[in-house]
Design an enzyme around this catalytic site. Structure first.
Site, PDB file in Angstrom:
ATOM      1  N   THR A 412      13.765  -9.082 -24.138  1.00  0.00           N
ATOM      2  CA  THR A 412      15.191  -9.024 -24.461  1.00  0.00           C
ATOM      3  C   THR A 412      15.891 -10.211 -23.821  1.00  0.00           C
ATOM      4  O   THR A 412      15.716 -10.485 -22.627  1.00  0.00           O
ATOM      5  CB  THR A 412      15.822  -7.696 -23.989  1.00  0.00           C
ATOM      6  OG1 THR A 412      17.233  -7.730 -24.243  1.00  0.00           O
ATOM      7  CG2 THR A 412      15.581  -7.431 -22.517  1.00  0.00           C
ATOM      8  N   HIS A 465       5.938   2.282 -13.364  1.00  0.00           N
ATOM      9  CA  HIS A 465       5.234   2.385 -12.085  1.00  0.00           C
ATOM     10  C   HIS A 465       4.147   3.455 -12.114  1.00  0.00           C
ATOM     11  O   HIS A 465       3.334   3.553 -11.178  1.00  0.00           O
ATOM     12  CB  HIS A 465       6.226   2.686 -10.962  1.00  0.00           C
ATOM     13  CG  HIS A 465       5.822   2.115  -9.633  1.00  0.00           C
ATOM     14  ND1 HIS A 465       4.516   1.889  -9.280  1.00  0.00           N
ATOM     15  CD2 HIS A 465       6.561   1.732  -8.554  1.00  0.00           C
ATOM     16  CE1 HIS A 465       4.461   1.401  -8.051  1.00  0.00           C
ATOM     17  NE2 HIS A 465       5.689   1.284  -7.595  1.00  0.00           N
TER      18      HIS A 465
END
Length: 492
Positions: A412, A465
């Site tokens: 992005t 994560h």
């Protein structure tokens, strides 16, 4: 007869919303001609007709959400001249259902409303009510409900009548000479909120009442009103004979509206906005989001771009930006760190062989992420061409369903709007997204202790994560940074 079905718009999409029909029942359609528009959290596009013929039947109304592969219409043979138009299907009427009563007439219970007994009962005056016993209040029936209410006793209110001058300018309370001249804003607020200005202490010059004084007064009154007892006390028994009873206490004043409450305008979310909201919340709920930010020296690329952009523009018809350079560096880094080009399936890790990079494109009222397939096989010019093509067709709703599917990694470019860096949200079911900040010329330390003007940008990598640890994420960013800072490839 050919069925028209809701297409599959992405691997994680199970339904879509049909936003608009571009053809009406009975109209002739050509193969690949736009037939209707759909909206999902990944795409907002037109769907073409699968065959030529006549739209003989529409099965789904505009605004309805249906599952993928559900039949939404049927196309028959013919030229449309003699085909009967078919509106969206409605539920068949219940043959046992009774006709609804005319809402213009009263619903009567007992004898038929058309019978002579009913007409005579309706036209006869109501029987006189017996006079109430002395000392009793007569219940008064109102249109507010079936419960009788007691008429209030006349009472003297502690209200000072407004002066003629106050009535002339529309104020709800007199203004003493000690309050000083009032601004039009103060007078308007006093009229709108029915404020007795004689009760407001002015803190302006010469005791003048200001807007802040009115707001403080209104807040204090609201606090008193909300702090009172909300429940009403039970009514006292009414004595049977007139006695010198004390006058009833004045009711508590209604809560004053807060000055800071602004006027609002409410409008429904678009289908695309609703789907984006659902997808973003789902992504935050699914992945353990962590973002790491690295500063990159883009000076070499900036100089190369400055030398080549005029020729590039003349040759291709569009400008050369920084985004294809970052995309090329990310594609090469994904080869070195394949876990960033993967996904999580339960307790398994899925590694994708192809590097398909999605590029976020801002739309009016939303965004979409079309995919550049096999991005690692394209040079800078090819990547720039693909980015411009996908962005142009995304904004004109010309993307095909397969062009928003199969992404394995996303980028992005919020730097195109001047943002330095941000923390993007992962595009599920991917495990990472790279954000590109604005390229700016800033002073930087180079060659030990020297200070020079360098073109720099921030890269923000958000990763899941659950699968990727911080050390590995930083190694990936360092790989992208190294490629960009030591750029030596040609554009073409």
């Amino acid at each position: 007869m050919t069925d028209v079905v809701m297409p599959q718009m992405g691997e994680s999409i199970v339904e879509g919303t049909l936003t608009r029909w571009l053809k009406k029942p009975g109209e002739k359609v050509e193969r690949d001609e736009p037939l209707f528009e759909i909206s999902t959290d990944k795409v907002d596009t037109e769907i073409p007709a699968p065959v030529s013929g006549v739209l003989s039947e529409v099965l789904v109304n505009e605004g309805a959400t249906v599952a993928i592969n559900a039949v939404v219409a049927r196309i028959g043979e013919g030229d449309g001249a003699s085909a009967g138009a078919s509106a969206p299907k409605q539920e068949p009427p219940n043959e046992e259902a009774k006709p609804a009563p005319d809402t213009k007439t009263d619903v009567e219970v007992g004898p038929s409303a058309a019978s002579p007994e009913a007409r005579r009962a309706k036209s006869a005056p109501p029987p006189p009510q017996p006079a109430p016993p002395p000392g009793r209040h007569t219940p008064v029936a109102t249109s507010a409900g079936p419960y009788p209410i007691q008429p209030e006793e006349p009472r003297v209110e502690d209200v000072t009548p407004p002066s003629p001058s106050a009535q002339a300018d529309g104020s709800s309370a007199p203004v003493s000479e000690e309050q000083g001249p009032l601004s039009p804003l103060v007078r308007k607020m006093a009229r709108e909120y029915n404020i007795d200005l004689s009760r407001v202490k002015g803190t302006g010059a010469g005791g003048r009442i200001t807007k802040q004084d009115l707001e403080s007064y209104m807040s204090s009154q609201a606090g008193k009103a909300y702090g009172g007892v909300a429940t009403s006390a039970p009514a006292e028994p009414v004595p049977t004979q007139r006695t010198a009873a004390p006058a009833p206490a004045a009711p508590a004043p209604a809560p004053m509206p807060l000055a800071e409450s602004a006027k609002t305008r409410v409008e429904p979310m678009s289908i695309m906005r609703q789907k984006i909201a659902e997808h973003m919340v789902m992504s935050r709920r699914t992945s353990a989001h962590v973002t790491t930010v690295h500063r990159v020296d883009m000076t070499k690329i900036a100089k190369l771009r400055d030398r080549s952009k005029a020729e590039f523009q003349a040759r291709n018809g569009f400008s050369l930006t920084y985004l294809p350079f970052v995309t090329a560096a990310a594609a090469e880094s994904l080869r070195a760190f394949p876990i960033f080009n993967g996904s999580i399936d339960g307790k398994n890790i899925v590694y994708f062989r192809d590097i398909n990079i999605g590029i976020a494109v801002a739309l009016e009222g939303g965004l979409i992420v079309p995919v550049i397939r096999n991005a690692d096989e394209k040079n800078v010019a090819g990547l720039q061409r693909a980015i411009v093509d996908l962005a142009t067709r995304a904004r004109s709703r010309q993307l095909k369903p397969e062009e928003v599917q199969g992404g394995t990694f996303s980028i992005t470019n919020f730097g195109s709007f001047g943002s330095i860096f941000a923390t993007p949200v992962i595009n599920q079911p991917q495990v990472a997204i790279l954000g590109v900040g604005a390229v700016e010329k800033i002073p930087a330390v180079v060659d030990g202790d020297a200070i020079a003007i360098r073109s720099q940008a921030h890269l923000a990598l958000t990763f899941d994560h659950r699968l990727i640890d911080g050390a590995l994420a930083d190694q990936f960013c360092q790989k992208v940074k190294s490629i960009l800072e030591s750029w030596s490839r040609e554009i073409l």
